[in-house]
Design a protein around this motif. Structure first.
Motif, PDB file in Angstrom:
ATOM      1  N   ASN A 130       0.836  -1.218   0.000  1.00  0.00           N
ATOM      2  CA  ASN A 130       0.000   0.000   0.000  1.00  0.00           C
ATOM      3  C   ASN A 130       0.855   1.246   0.000  1.00  0.00           C
ATOM      4  O   ASN A 130       1.964   1.269   0.525  1.00  0.00           O
ATOM      5  N   ARG A 131       0.303   2.307  -0.639  1.00  0.00           N
ATOM      6  CA  ARG A 131       1.006   3.586  -0.752  1.00  0.00           C
ATOM      7  C   ARG A 131       1.208   4.208   0.621  1.00  0.00           C
ATOM      8  O   ARG A 131       2.322   4.540   1.002  1.00  0.00           O
ATOM      9  N   SER A 132       0.154   4.364   1.437  1.00  0.00           N
ATOM     10  CA  SER A 132       0.323   5.019   2.747  1.00  0.00           C
ATOM     11  C   SER A 132       0.567   3.998   3.839  1.00  0.00           C
ATOM     12  O   SER A 132      -0.282   3.138   4.084  1.00  0.00           O
ATOM     13  N   VAL A 133       1.713   4.156   4.490  1.00  0.00           N
ATOM     14  CA  VAL A 133       2.043   3.269   5.616  1.00  0.00           C
ATOM     15  C   VAL A 133       1.060   3.524   6.756  1.00  0.00           C
ATOM     16  O   VAL A 133       0.664   2.599   7.475  1.00  0.00           O
TER      17      VAL A 133
ATOM     18  N   PRO B 270       5.672  -1.159   1.908  1.00  0.00           N
ATOM     19  CA  PRO B 270       5.247   0.155   1.405  1.00  0.00           C
ATOM     20  C   PRO B 270       5.416   0.211  -0.117  1.00  0.00           C
ATOM     21  O   PRO B 270       6.390  -0.314  -0.643  1.00  0.00           O
ATOM     22  N   TRP B 271       4.451   0.812  -0.806  1.00  0.00           N
ATOM     23  CA  TRP B 271       4.466   0.876  -2.277  1.00  0.00           C
ATOM     24  C   TRP B 271       5.214   2.126  -2.695  1.00  0.00           C
ATOM     25  O   TRP B 271       4.634   3.219  -2.724  1.00  0.00           O
ATOM     26  N   ARG B 272       6.507   1.950  -2.986  1.00  0.00           N
ATOM     27  CA  ARG B 272       7.320   3.118  -3.353  1.00  0.00           C
ATOM     28  C   ARG B 272       7.412   3.234  -4.877  1.00  0.00           C
ATOM     29  O   ARG B 272       6.891   4.137  -5.477  1.00  0.00           O
ATOM     30  N   VAL B 273       8.161   2.291  -5.479  1.00  0.00           N
ATOM     31  CA  VAL B 273       8.203   2.249  -6.945  1.00  0.00           C
ATOM     32  C   VAL B 273       7.407   1.028  -7.365  1.00  0.00           C
ATOM     33  O   VAL B 273       6.720   0.430  -6.538  1.00  0.00           O
ATOM     34  N   HIS B 274       7.501   0.642  -8.626  1.00  0.00           N
ATOM     35  CA  HIS B 274       6.661  -0.488  -9.057  1.00  0.00           C
ATOM     36  C   HIS B 274       7.047  -1.762  -8.296  1.00  0.00           C
ATOM     37  O   HIS B 274       8.215  -2.020  -8.034  1.00  0.00           O
ATOM     38  N   TYR B 275       6.027  -2.522  -7.969  1.00  0.00           N
ATOM     39  CA  TYR B 275       6.206  -3.721  -7.151  1.00  0.00           C
ATOM     40  C   TYR B 275       6.357  -4.928  -8.079  1.00  0.00           C
ATOM     41  O   TYR B 275       5.521  -5.153  -8.957  1.00  0.00           O
TER      42      TYR B 275
ATOM     43  N   ASP C 290       0.824   0.045 -10.321  1.00  0.00           N
ATOM     44  CA  ASP C 290       2.175   0.010 -10.867  1.00  0.00           C
ATOM     45  C   ASP C 290       2.880  -1.258 -10.373  1.00  0.00           C
ATOM     46  O   ASP C 290       3.593  -1.237  -9.378  1.00  0.00           O
TER      47      ASP C 290
END
Ligand SMILES: NC(=O)c1ccc[n+]([C@@H]2O[C@H](COP(=O)([O-])OP(=O)(O)OC[C@H]3O[C@@H](n4cnc5c(N)ncnc54)[C@H](OP(=O)(O)O)[C@@H]3O)[C@@H](O)[C@H]2O)c1
Length: 280
Positions: free
Chosen positions: A154-157, A177-182, A208
């Motif tokens: 997920n984008r927000s921790v 945490p979703w930082r760059v593409h997973y 992404d």
């Protein structure tokens, strides 16, 4: 002679575009039941009165949608085990004079997974994108069904960390945490999009993720459009998919069964929902 229909409803705001009523009324008619489903706009300040009204008028139950899924809890008599864990209710059923809160979102997903995609989640490695209400419901049911690993991306921790803490007692769950593409690894059995990415009107958006090494079943909670850009990308790679419309139909099927005790015609429900979406 009996001219009195049994009543159920959906309480929400906004609610006018919610197609559930059309699907449920078609299923009542197909089952020969004199039941009515009312789609009712209820503002947050009116929720307590709406539930009292439903009690007074002997409603058999009701659905709750945005923004009432959590707010309705104090007005109910009891919650199912799953609704308690999820902390939200989308379906209320009556037992005598008591209103019982249930959550059928994750159950609807699970029924599609086992019945349509023929996947038993027990022992599977799962990646779940998103940490909102739909993700919580799906995660709860997957953990209770005995998955081997559940990674929530997920984008927000701030949102995913408390969700993972709450669900840890029920099975092997962790978050990334979703930082760059997973990147989805080859050993993943099931990948689920439970974010709102791709939902109409933003149909060109998609999560992404890198599917180049993936060999899994790919599912989407987004039901409009039924084939999202995400599912189309997975299909283009030769991966099997499970759409959000299936989850939506089955959560309605489970609600119907809870209210009436009768098994509805699932085909009628799916066709009616698709028709309603094409027309709207
Ligand atoms: N098929 C069904 O029966 C069914 C049932 C329920 C819901 N749904 C669908 O499931 C989806 C999620 O619903 P919900 O109730 O869980 O919504 P929600 O509580 O608002 O959660 C939204 C989720 O999407 C993520 N998200 C939103 N925009 C994003 C972006 N640009 N990049 C990355 N992540 C993003 C959010 O991440 P952050 O935490 O970082 O904001 C959050 O995890 C919706 O499309 C809804 O229609 C389907």
């Amino acid at each position: 002679m009996n001219f009195k229909a049994e009543l159920v409803a959906c309480f929400g705001q906004p609610v006018a575009e919610n197609p559930t009523g059309v699907m449920q009324e078609a299923a009542f008619a197909a089952a020969g039941l004199n039941w009515r489903y009312l789609t009712v706009e209820v503002p947050p300040a009116g929720l307590s009165d709406a539930v009292r009204g439903a009690r007074a008028m002997g409603f058999q139950g009701f659905n709750c949608t945005i923004p009432h899924k959590v707010a309705v809890v104090p007005f109910l008599d009891e919650l199912s085990k799953e609704a308690k864990i999820i902390g939200a209710v989308n379906t209320v059923r009556r037992e005598g004079s008591r209103f019982i809160g249930e959550n059928t979102d994750g159950k609807g997903f699970l029924r599609g997974l086992t019945q349509d995609a023929q996947m038993d989640p027990a022992g599977k490695r799962v990646v779940l994108l998103g940490a909102g209400g739909a993700a919580r419901a799906i995660a709860t049911e997957l953990l209770l069904a005995g998955v081997a690993e559940l990674i929530v991306v997920n984008r927000s921790v701030d949102r995913v960390a408390p969700m993972v803490d709450d669900l840890k007692p029920y099975g092997p769950i962790r978050y990334v945490p979703w930082r760059v593409h997973y990147e989805v690894r080859p050993e993943t059995d099931l990948l689920i999009n439970a974010t709102s990415l791709g939902l109409y009107p933003n149909v060109d958006w998609m999560p992404d993720v890198d599917l180049s090494r993936a060999q899994c079943l790919v599912a989407d909670a987004v039901f409009n459009p039924p084939v999202t850009k995400f599912l189309a990308a997975a299909q283009a790679r030769g991966l099997k998919t499970l759409d959000g419309l299936t989850m939506l139909v089955y959560q309605g099927v489970i609600g119907f069964e809870m209210w009436t005790g009768v098994k509805p015609d699932e085909g009628v429900m799916k066709r009616t929902l698709l028709d309603a979406m094409v027309k709207s």
